[in-house]
Design an enzyme around this catalytic site. Structure first.
Site, short mmCIF file in Angstrom:
data_model
loop_
_atom_site.label_atom_id
_atom_site.label_comp_id
_atom_site.label_asym_id
_atom_site.label_seq_id
_atom_site.Cartn_x
_atom_site.Cartn_y
_atom_site.Cartn_z
N LYS A 28 27.40 -14.25 5.55
CA LYS A 28 26.43 -14.33 6.63
C LYS A 28 27.05 -14.74 7.96
O LYS A 28 26.51 -14.42 9.03
CB LYS A 28 25.32 -15.33 6.25
CG LYS A 28 24.10 -15.29 7.15
CD LYS A 28 23.41 -13.94 7.09
CE LYS A 28 22.18 -13.91 7.98
NZ LYS A 28 21.54 -12.58 7.97
N SER A 73 30.84 7.61 26.35
CA SER A 73 30.39 6.96 25.13
C SER A 73 28.93 7.34 24.86
O SER A 73 28.62 8.52 24.74
CB SER A 73 30.59 5.44 25.25
OG SER A 73 30.48 4.82 23.99
#
Length: 287
Positions: free
Chosen positions: A155, A103
């Site tokens: 949000k 990764s």
């Protein structure tokens, strides 16, 4: 001083010893961290990377990587600093994989002009992952009411204490695809024609170093000491580059400051969650 004097001597009298600076990039890649829980980020690695490239007589810089990944932003920043300095100082970069370069760890590895790994090293995992937990049913059972107040309808997306919404997951996956695309472009740019046309290459799968050669993810198998001595001569010396230390031998932080008891306690508390996240990164690869 010794290197300067060596350059002033006639070629026939110069020392045959070649010194290769070595940078160890070991650990999970995360912003933050600190003296009590070191991690890899641009802030924690920039100093040693720049010191390594400051060796004017060194024909190359060797970088040892052992990382399961982590932050894609910090991974790319470290990668870019290595490539910028390699171009500026006109030096080759040789990357050596120990247990794992997966990764974000592999993203940093492609900064190397050559990537060398052990046959049993783990390489690849070219993908993006996000993980969390969901607790809405637990909240009901224990009788706790979640209260969240926001300005902005999105949000509180993916709030672990609320039921998962399909549109929130789709939004996250779109973001992941953007990051994944950047990662793929970096690997293709650096590895180029070496990469094999394999449908699994960019799916997040990972392989042994031996299989990594067949796929074009790495260039050779070997260990740092043997490869460098074969490449630059039997008298080659490896010089491990370490962080600068303070006046009393303490490694300096970003501002060179010391820590109070309160700082230590806060770092320990915050580190528990980060340590669990870091442990999860390693355990994905059986390490």
């Amino acid at each position: 001083m010794r290197r300067l004097l060596n350059r002033l001597l006639p070629k026939s009298m110069r020392s045959e010893v070649v010194t290769i600076p070595v940078v160890r990039l070991h650990g999970a890649i995360m912003s933050g961290g600190g003296q009590f829980r070191p991690t890899l980020s641009l802030a924690t690695t920039a100093g040693v990377i720049e010191k390594a490239f400051a060796f004017t007589d060194a024909p190359a810089v060797a970088i040892s990587i052992n990382s399961p990944g982590g932050s894609p932003v910090q991974s790319r920043l470290i990668y870019k600093r290595i490539r910028d300095l390699a171009a500026e100082k006109k030096k080759k970069v040789l990357v050596f994989v120990e247990d794992i370069a997966a990764s974000g760890g592999y993203m940093i590895a492609v900064a190397g002009d050559e990537i060398i790994a052990d046959p049993s090293s783990i390489v690849g995992s070219i993908g993006v992952i996000s993980a969390s937990f969901g607790f809405p049913e637990l909240m009901k059972k224990i009788g706790v009411e979640r209260r969240v107040y926001t300005a902005g309808e999105n949000k509180a997306v993916l709030d672990p204490f609320k039921p998962e919404k399909k549109e929130d997951v789709e939004r996250l996956k779109t973001l992941q695809l953007d990051v994944h695309g950047t990662f793929i472009d970096m690997v293709k740019e650096r590895r180029g024609a070496k990469l094999k046309d394999d449908p699994d290459l960019f799916t997040g799968l990972f392989w042994s170093g031996k299989r990594g050669i067949e796929l074009g993810l790495i260039d050779n198998l070997g260990d740092m000491r043997t490869v460098l001595k074969d490449r630059f001569g039997p008298k080659t010396q490896l010089r491990l580059i370490t962080p600068s230390r303070g006046l009393f031998g303490r490694r300096l932080g970003v501002f060179g400051s010391s820590f109070s008891a309160t700082d230590i306690a806060a770092a320990a508390a915050n580190g528990l969650i980060d340590a669990a996240e870091e442990r999860a990164l390693w355990s994905r690869f059986g390490l």
